[in-house]
Design an enzyme around this catalytic site. Structure first.
Site, PDB file in Angstrom:
ATOM      1  N   SER A 242     -11.609  -0.782   0.390  1.00 32.42           N
ATOM      2  CA  SER A 242     -12.614  -0.476   1.427  1.00 32.42           C
ATOM      3  C   SER A 242     -13.489   0.701   1.011  1.00 32.42           C
ATOM      4  CB  SER A 242     -11.939  -0.193   2.771  1.00 32.42           C
ATOM      5  OG  SER A 242     -10.925   0.777   2.644  1.00 32.42           O
ATOM      6  N   HIS A 272      -5.101  -5.827   1.921  1.00 34.08           N
ATOM      7  CA  HIS A 272      -5.519  -4.448   2.227  1.00 34.08           C
ATOM      8  C   HIS A 272      -5.150  -4.139   3.678  1.00 34.08           C
ATOM      9  CE1 HIS A 272      -7.477  -0.724   1.806  1.00 34.08           C
ATOM     10  NE2 HIS A 272      -8.740  -1.080   1.704  1.00 34.08           N
ATOM     11  N   HIS A 318       3.338  -0.021  -3.348  1.00 33.54           N
ATOM     12  CA  HIS A 318       1.993   0.549  -3.399  1.00 33.54           C
ATOM     13  C   HIS A 318       1.460   0.528  -4.826  1.00 33.54           C
ATOM     14  CE1 HIS A 318      -1.395   3.272  -2.646  1.00 33.54           C
ATOM     15  NE2 HIS A 318      -1.273   2.848  -1.406  1.00 33.54           N
ATOM     16  N   ARG A 327       1.976   9.317   5.020  1.00 35.01           N
ATOM     17  CA  ARG A 327       1.351   8.816   6.260  1.00 35.01           C
ATOM     18  C   ARG A 327       2.371   7.989   7.056  1.00 35.01           C
ATOM     19  NH1 ARG A 327      -3.499   5.642   3.638  1.00 35.01           N
ATOM     20  NH2 ARG A 327      -1.684   4.851   2.517  1.00 35.01           N
ATOM     21  N   ASP A 373       1.440   1.120   6.205  1.00 31.15           N
ATOM     22  CA  ASP A 373       1.431  -0.072   7.061  1.00 31.15           C
ATOM     23  C   ASP A 373       2.817  -0.454   7.580  1.00 31.15           C
ATOM     24  OD1 ASP A 373      -1.345  -0.452   6.774  1.00 31.15           O
ATOM     25  OD2 ASP A 373      -1.026  -1.322   4.808  1.00 31.15           O
TER      26      ASP A 373
HETATM   27  N1  CMX Z   1       7.916  -7.123  -1.472  1.00 29.66           N
HETATM   28  C1  CMX Z   1       8.181  -8.000  -2.463  1.00 29.66           C
HETATM   29  N2  CMX Z   1       7.673  -7.912  -3.701  1.00 29.66           N
HETATM   30  C2  CMX Z   1       6.888  -6.866  -3.958  1.00 29.66           C
HETATM   31  C3  CMX Z   1       6.585  -5.893  -2.994  1.00 29.66           C
HETATM   32  C4  CMX Z   1       7.131  -6.056  -1.686  1.00 29.66           C
HETATM   33  N3  CMX Z   1       6.857  -5.216  -0.702  1.00 29.66           N
HETATM   34  N4  CMX Z   1       5.777  -4.958  -3.543  1.00 29.66           N
HETATM   35  C5  CMX Z   1       5.561  -5.345  -4.803  1.00 29.66           C
HETATM   36  N5  CMX Z   1       6.234  -6.504  -5.063  1.00 29.66           N
HETATM   37  C6  CMX Z   1       6.177  -7.316  -6.267  1.00 29.66           C
HETATM   38  C7  CMX Z   1       4.739  -7.752  -6.481  1.00 29.66           C
HETATM   39  O1  CMX Z   1       4.445  -8.910  -5.688  1.00 29.66           O
HETATM   40  C8  CMX Z   1       4.749  -8.048  -7.963  1.00 29.66           C
HETATM   41  O2  CMX Z   1       5.372  -9.308  -8.163  1.00 29.66           O
HETATM   42  P1  CMX Z   1       4.842 -10.320  -9.306  1.00 29.66           P
HETATM   43  O3  CMX Z   1       5.075  -9.598 -10.590  1.00 29.66           O
HETATM   44  O4  CMX Z   1       5.674 -11.523  -9.093  1.00 29.66           O
HETATM   45  O5  CMX Z   1       3.379 -10.535  -9.034  1.00 29.66           O
HETATM   46  C9  CMX Z   1       5.672  -6.981  -8.504  1.00 29.66           C
HETATM   47  O6  CMX Z   1       6.478  -6.528  -7.388  1.00 29.66           O
HETATM   48  C10 CMX Z   1       4.944  -5.783  -9.086  1.00 29.66           C
HETATM   49  O7  CMX Z   1       4.029  -5.294  -8.116  1.00 29.66           O
HETATM   50  P2  CMX Z   1       3.588  -3.743  -8.119  1.00 29.66           P
HETATM   51  O8  CMX Z   1       2.922  -3.475  -9.434  1.00 29.66           O
HETATM   52  O9  CMX Z   1       4.729  -2.886  -7.761  1.00 29.66           O
HETATM   53  O10 CMX Z   1       2.580  -3.697  -6.923  1.00 29.66           O
HETATM   54  P3  CMX Z   1       1.014  -4.024  -6.938  1.00 29.66           P
HETATM   55  O11 CMX Z   1       0.300  -2.777  -7.333  1.00 29.66           O
HETATM   56  O12 CMX Z   1       0.710  -5.259  -7.701  1.00 29.66           O
HETATM   57  O13 CMX Z   1       0.744  -4.364  -5.407  1.00 29.66           O
HETATM   58  C11 CMX Z   1       0.988  -4.052  -3.080  1.00 29.66           C
HETATM   59  C12 CMX Z   1       0.806  -3.355  -4.429  1.00 29.66           C
HETATM   60  C13 CMX Z   1       0.870  -3.010  -1.989  1.00 29.66           C
HETATM   61  C14 CMX Z   1      -0.130  -5.117  -2.880  1.00 29.66           C
HETATM   62  C15 CMX Z   1       2.393  -4.711  -3.069  1.00 29.66           C
HETATM   63  O14 CMX Z   1       3.376  -3.720  -3.162  1.00 29.66           O
HETATM   64  C16 CMX Z   1       2.613  -5.577  -1.843  1.00 29.66           C
HETATM   65  O15 CMX Z   1       2.226  -6.745  -1.825  1.00 29.66           O
HETATM   66  N6  CMX Z   1       3.238  -4.987  -0.774  1.00 29.66           N
HETATM   67  C17 CMX Z   1       3.412  -5.692   0.481  1.00 29.66           C
HETATM   68  C18 CMX Z   1       2.087  -5.757   1.238  1.00 29.66           C
HETATM   69  C19 CMX Z   1       1.651  -4.370   1.687  1.00 29.66           C
HETATM   70  O16 CMX Z   1       2.427  -3.595   2.206  1.00 29.66           O
HETATM   71  N7  CMX Z   1       0.337  -4.070   1.531  1.00 29.66           N
HETATM   72  C20 CMX Z   1      -0.232  -2.788   2.037  1.00 29.66           C
HETATM   73  C21 CMX Z   1      -0.783  -1.911   0.953  1.00 29.66           C
HETATM   74  C22 CMX Z   1      -1.407  -0.652   1.508  1.00 29.66           C
HETATM   75  C23 CMX Z   1      -2.880  -0.874   1.872  1.00 29.66           C
HETATM   76  O17 CMX Z   1      -3.710  -1.129   0.993  1.00 29.66           O
HETATM   77  O18 CMX Z   1      -3.211  -0.811   3.053  1.00 29.66           O
END
Ligand code: CMX
Length: 434
Positions: A242, A272, A318, A327, A373
């Site tokens: 954003s 996001h 994250h 937060r 979140d």
């Molecule tokens: N549950 C299950 N698996 C998870 C996970 C979770 N909460 N967080 C990360 N992973 C997985 C990823 O899906 C990824 O799997 P693949 O290798 O199969 O694709 C692996 O762990 C590595 O991911 P990462 O490098 O640790 O995390 P990213 O930087 O790619 O993604 C985020 C970060 C936040 C999108 C991810 O942790 C996620 O999907 N979390 C759940 C959704 C969430 O809480 N989003 C809010 C983010 C904050 C915001 O922007 O507002």
């Protein structure tokens, strides 16, 4: 205007620092870009600059160098309140100093003066089909205000480059002043069919006014939460989607309305801002499955079942942070001090104890800790705001503070239009051979 004077006084030295870096040290290398990064969403590519905030992977967000606990402790509060003035936070982001109470109140007074929303915006919102997503309505409402942009008008009148930031500041104050009323109107219209024109109360601070406009039952406590929520969601450096979308659109010299509408459209995405509602839904599905807060072992198994189904546990992990998000902690503490026996809160606390272990055992997530979140929706739910797709709108109101402060400084420091270079797959294959 106070903020105007404060920024104007700092500008010569900032401009000198930036000019010197770009002119005398322009060749210094600060990072490299790998093929994995090009295909991997540019993670860690050091290519943006902002002094408004910085996310330290080990300690979390620093707003103008201050941690979340420091910000909450040092910013002035409305009399008798526990959480600080949002106007004080906006002052901090724009000026870079903790304001006195009087200085924070100056921002609140500016907002009160600028809060009125023109009739055509309400008409436009009312004309939209009831099922229109709340974020679409907010983004449209922001665009509907664009005709009032001071920046756009002055640009047409031949404004000098040196003065861009002053017009951007006018737009930043006008836009952020109107957002609580717009969000509350969307809330009442979309979920309750109420279309009566709302008015801000100039005697109420940003959070108190918002709580009243929303019409939630416990207005006093919700005002405390609204202030906390907007402060915590304001800024998370400039690489998140954003903030970056707002910055990119603004870099074309589009005004704050065009730019922030772009930022809101990015915030609306499931990866996001939408995670807040996903996290509450997941918590509610746990309560539903077990008929209340489960035992630790049951939750452990439920979390594994989610992962084994190929789903993520929302609110955990994250891209940058490697510790529990401060937060998240601030909101957990706020809730525990006020409604410790709330089932959803007790569950969120248990999830915080169990899920990091599960994610560690799975071994995929780089950060097994909660992000903001994981808890934001639990607090909204407690106060009766249970319309999940509205949570991103609340996030948007808070995020406006950070991204518009950044726009002002981007114009003040003459940041140019963004235009990174793309390559073709064949070029990368060629590079891979070397
Ligand atoms: N549950 C299950 N698996 C998870 C996970 C979770 N909460 N967080 C990360 N992973 C997985 C990823 O899906 C990824 O799997 P693949 O290798 O199969 O694709 C692996 O762990 C590595 O991911 P990462 O490098 O640790 O995390 P990213 O930087 O790619 O993604 C985020 C970060 C936040 C999108 C991810 O942790 C996620 O999907 N979390 C759940 C959704 C969430 O809480 N989003 C809010 C983010 C904050 C915001 O922007 O507002």
């Amino acid at each position: 205007m106070l903020i105007h004077e404060k920024i104007a006084a700092q500008l010569p030295s900032w401009r000198e620092r930036v000019t010197r870096l770009a002119r005398d040290y322009g060749e210094i290398v600060i990072g490299e870009v790998t093929i994995a990064q090009v295909y991997g969403g540019m993670r860690e590519v050091r290519s943006l600059v902002t002094d408004v905030s910085f996310v330290d992977p080990e300690t979390g967000i620093k707003l103008r160098g201050l941690s979340v606990p420091e910000v909450l402790k040092k910013l002035p509060r409305p009399r008798g309140a526990k959480t600080p003035y949002v106007g004080g936070l906006f002052y901090l982001l724009l000026v870079g100093e903790i304001p006195s109470r009087a200085e924070a109140e100056t921002v609140e007074a500016e907002w009160a003066r600028r809060a009125e929303v023109p009739d055509h915006v309400f008409k436009m919102l009312k004309a939209m089909p009831r099922e229109t997503p709340a974020m679409t309505l907010l983004s449209q409402a922001v665009l509907a205000l664009q005709g009032g942009s001071v920046f756009a008008r002055m640009y047409q009148e031949g404004m000098k480059k040196d003065a861009y930031w002053e017009a951007a500041l006018e737009d930043a104050l006008d836009l952020t002043a109107k957002l609580p009323l717009l969000a509350a109107f969307i809330y009442r219209m979309k979920y309750f069919g109420e279309t009566k024109k709302l008015r801000s109360n100039p005697r109420q601070d940003y959070g108190t006014n918002f709580a009243r406009l929303m019409g939630v039952p416990d207005r006093k406590s919700y005002a405390e939460l609204a202030r906390l929520f907007f402060i915590l969601h304001s800024d998370h450096e400039s690489g998140n989607a954003s903030a970056h979308a707002t910055h990119l659109v603004g870099s074309t010299l589009s005004d704050a309305y065009y730019a922030f509408s772009g930022g809101l459209n990015a915030l609306a995405g499931p990866l996001h801002g939408l995670a807040t509602q996903e996290a509450v839904k997941w918590l509610l599905s746990v309560l539903d499955t077990f008929g209340g807060v489960p035992g630790r072992d049951e939750l452990y198994k439920f979390a594994w079942d989610t992962l084994n189904d190929g789903r993520v546990i929302p609110g955990y992990g994250h891209a940058v942070l490697r510790v529990p998000d401060p937060r998240f902690i601030a909101q957990l503490e706020f809730a525990r001090a006020r409604f410790p026996d709330d089932d959803l809160l007790r569950l969120a606390g248990l999830v915080y104890e169990v899920v990091p272990q599960v994610l560690k055992e799975q071994g995929k997530a780089k950060n097994p800790a909660p992000n903001v979140d994981a808890i934001s929706g639990t607090l909204q739910y407690h106060y009766g705001v249970r319309e999940f797709d509205f949570y991103t709108v609340l996030f948007g109101v808070g995020r406006a503070l950070g991204v518009t402060a950044n726009l002002v400084w981007a114009r003040a420091l003459g940041q140019p239009i963004e235009r990174p270079k793309s390559l073709t797959t064949a070029m990368l294959e060629e590079a891979a051979k070397t």
